[in-house]
Design a protein around this motif. Structure first.
Motif, mmCIF file in Angstrom:
data_model
loop_
_atom_site.group_PDB
_atom_site.id
_atom_site.type_symbol
_atom_site.label_atom_id
_atom_site.label_comp_id
_atom_site.label_asym_id
_atom_site.label_seq_id
_atom_site.Cartn_x
_atom_site.Cartn_y
_atom_site.Cartn_z
ATOM 1 N N MET A 1 0.911 -1.187 -0.167
ATOM 2 C CA MET A 1 -0.067 0.040 0.019
ATOM 3 C C MET A 1 0.798 1.309 0.020
ATOM 4 O O MET A 1 1.815 1.528 0.780
ATOM 5 C CB MET A 1 -0.930 0.012 1.191
ATOM 6 N N PRO A 2 0.562 2.107 -0.935
ATOM 7 C CA PRO A 2 1.376 3.495 -0.674
ATOM 8 C C PRO A 2 1.123 4.428 0.310
ATOM 9 O O PRO A 2 0.258 4.143 0.940
ATOM 10 C CB PRO A 2 0.905 4.240 -1.943
ATOM 11 N N LEU A 3 2.156 5.329 0.773
ATOM 12 C CA LEU A 3 2.278 5.979 1.679
ATOM 13 C C LEU A 3 2.067 7.323 1.239
ATOM 14 O O LEU A 3 2.980 7.839 0.215
ATOM 15 C CB LEU A 3 3.535 6.034 2.758
ATOM 16 N N TYR A 4 0.988 8.256 1.459
ATOM 17 C CA TYR A 4 0.742 9.283 0.887
ATOM 18 C C TYR A 4 1.008 10.558 2.105
ATOM 19 O O TYR A 4 1.065 10.428 3.304
ATOM 20 C CB TYR A 4 -0.729 9.613 0.546
ATOM 21 N N ALA A 5 1.682 11.674 1.613
ATOM 22 C CA ALA A 5 2.120 12.628 2.440
ATOM 23 C C ALA A 5 1.325 13.709 2.386
ATOM 24 O O ALA A 5 0.570 14.341 1.357
ATOM 25 C CB ALA A 5 3.500 13.049 1.916
ATOM 26 N N TYR A 6 0.770 14.231 3.550
ATOM 27 C CA TYR A 6 -0.209 15.446 3.712
ATOM 28 C C TYR A 6 0.705 16.240 4.904
ATOM 29 O O TYR A 6 1.531 16.042 5.303
ATOM 30 C CB TYR A 6 -1.253 15.075 4.296
ATOM 31 N N ARG A 7 0.223 17.750 4.378
ATOM 32 C CA ARG A 7 1.069 18.821 5.447
ATOM 33 C C ARG A 7 -0.387 19.369 6.204
ATOM 34 O O ARG A 7 -1.164 20.206 5.464
ATOM 35 C CB ARG A 7 1.852 19.597 4.698
ATOM 36 N N CYS A 8 -0.208 19.560 7.491
ATOM 37 C CA CYS A 8 -0.806 20.276 8.186
ATOM 38 C C CYS A 8 -0.296 21.561 8.435
ATOM 39 O O CYS A 8 0.862 21.826 9.028
ATOM 40 C CB CYS A 8 -1.151 19.427 9.635
ATOM 41 N N ASP A 9 -1.157 22.657 8.518
ATOM 42 C CA ASP A 9 -0.390 24.046 8.600
ATOM 43 C C ASP A 9 0.023 24.274 10.163
ATOM 44 O O ASP A 9 1.096 24.943 10.399
ATOM 45 C CB ASP A 9 -1.425 25.183 8.286
ATOM 46 N N LEU A 17 -1.551 5.833 5.155
ATOM 47 C CA LEU A 17 -1.231 4.502 4.206
ATOM 48 C C LEU A 17 -2.953 4.626 3.479
ATOM 49 O O LEU A 17 -3.735 4.404 4.321
ATOM 50 C CB LEU A 17 -1.066 3.382 5.029
ATOM 51 N N ARG A 18 -3.087 4.604 2.323
ATOM 52 C CA ARG A 18 -3.997 4.291 1.664
ATOM 53 C C ARG A 18 -3.987 3.453 0.325
ATOM 54 O O ARG A 18 -2.955 3.188 -0.105
ATOM 55 C CB ARG A 18 -4.588 5.757 0.981
#
Length: 93
Positions: A1-9, A17-18
């Motif tokens: 499963m790929p690891l997606y990166a997000y950024r919180c301000d 993981l999605r």
């Protein structure tokens, strides 16, 4: 499963993981609950095993610097067939 990166301000990077292609544009931050926007990042190929990295490096090198050979590779030796003991006394060509 790929690891997606997000950024919180407020809290910084968040990794999720999605399943492939199921990433949403935003996810709730696990710390503060605010929306974290998806970041576009380079693939993490450095985490692959050594055999896979070596194969990628060989493929990349062969694209721009193909190996020069002077002759085709030798044919592999064929193993001799196992003879049936019942036919061992028969004449061979």
């Amino acid at each position: 499963m790929p690891l997606y990166a997000y950024r919180c301000d407020e809290d910084g990077p968040v990794d999720v993981l999605r399943p492939m292609g199921a990433a949403t544009p935003t996810v709730p931050c696990p710390s503060c609950g605010a929306d974290a926007a998806r970041m576009i990042t380079a693939p993490r190929l450095g985490g692959a095993d050594r055999d896979r990295v070596a194969a990628i490096d060989r493929a990349e090198a062969s694209r721009t610097e193909p190996a020069v050979v002077s002759a085709p590779p030798p044919r592999p030796a064929r193993p001799s067939p196992r003879l049936d003991p019942r036919t061992a006394a028969l004449p061979r060509p």
